[in-house]
Write an enzyme that holds these catalytic residues in place. Structure first.
Site, PDB file in Angstrom:
ATOM      1  N   HIS A  67      40.812  51.071  17.000  1.00  0.00           N
ATOM      2  CA  HIS A  67      40.418  50.062  18.218  1.00  0.00           C
ATOM      3  C   HIS A  67      40.215  50.793  19.380  1.00  0.00           C
ATOM      4  CE1 HIS A  67      41.149  46.330  15.547  1.00  0.00           C
ATOM      5  NE2 HIS A  67      40.926  47.264  14.864  1.00  0.00           N
ATOM      6  N   CYS A 119      42.594  42.117  19.587  1.00  0.00           N
ATOM      7  CA  CYS A 119      43.156  41.735  18.637  1.00  0.00           C
ATOM      8  C   CYS A 119      44.800  41.399  18.473  1.00  0.00           C
ATOM      9  CB  CYS A 119      42.733  42.300  17.438  1.00  0.00           C
ATOM     10  SG  CYS A 119      43.414  43.888  17.234  1.00  0.00           S
ATOM     11  N   GLU A 125      41.278  49.750  22.319  1.00  0.00           N
ATOM     12  CA  GLU A 125      42.456  49.689  23.185  1.00  0.00           C
ATOM     13  C   GLU A 125      43.637  50.784  22.692  1.00  0.00           C
ATOM     14  OE1 GLU A 125      40.630  45.764  22.813  1.00  0.00           O
ATOM     15  OE2 GLU A 125      41.075  47.160  21.624  1.00  0.00           O
ATOM     16  N   CYS A 155      46.430  45.128  18.824  1.00  0.00           N
ATOM     17  CA  CYS A 155      45.942  45.769  20.098  1.00  0.00           C
ATOM     18  C   CYS A 155      46.980  45.128  21.075  1.00  0.00           C
ATOM     19  CB  CYS A 155      44.605  45.890  20.444  1.00  0.00           C
ATOM     20  SG  CYS A 155      43.680  46.782  19.509  1.00  0.00           S
TER      21      CYS A 155
END
Length: 169
Positions: free
Chosen positions: A54, A84, A56, A87
């Site tokens: 992801h 999410c 992040e 993260c």
């Protein structure tokens, strides 16, 4: 506005992801007025799909590789989509307490996690966390709409997030 300046940098990362047919999430980590780490979603395509890369997390890895000595409680994460749960909690556990995002994640957003109802490790973080949603929301939304309407993009097609995104004006 300063938040918009840094969100534009996150949007650049997201556009690069989209150009590679990846889910258009971009992230920038900022210290004071200086961007110190960048990330964009990778491996969201069927051939290499995973839920580890992801934006992040990629940005956090970039930060730890280039600036491991930086005071993390002074950092702000800018992301084109609400982080999410994975993260968000990873950033919290790494000392980051300020989050700015563009588009809400109607399916998996983690920033509404009730920290005070969790185990003691997370309870202590609650009052220190600052979240600022919807900065350049329309620009972020437009990227997600482009993604979900692109026939070559299969990540989260048919999901609640796709339906929610495509129903937005």
């Amino acid at each position: 506005m300063q938040h918009e300046t840094f969100m534009h940098l996150a949007l650049q990362q997201a556009r690069q992801a989209l150009a590679s047919n990846e889910f258009p999430v971009g992230a920038v980590i900022v210290a004071g007025n200086e961007p110190v780490a960048f990330g964009r979603r990778a491996n969201s395509r069927n051939e290499t799909a995973n839920e580890l890369d992801h934006a992040e997390i990629v940005a956090l890895r970039d930060l730890l590789a280039r600036r491991p000595d930086i005071a993390r409680d002074s950092l702000t994460v800018y992301s084109t989509m609400e982080p999410c749960l994975m993260c968000y909690s990873t950033m919290l556990l790494n000392g980051i307490r300020t989050f700015v995002y563009g588009y809400e994640d109607a399916m998996g957003g983690g920033t509404n996690l009730p920290l005070t109802h969790l185990a003691p490790l997370y309870q202590a973080m609650g009052p220190e966390v600052h979240i600022l949603p919807h900065i350049l929301r329309q620009e972020s939304l437009d990227l997600f709409k482009s993604f979900f309407t692109g026939p070559e993009n299969n990540y989260w097609q048919g999901s609640l997030l796709a339906a929610y995104t495509l129903a937005q004006p």
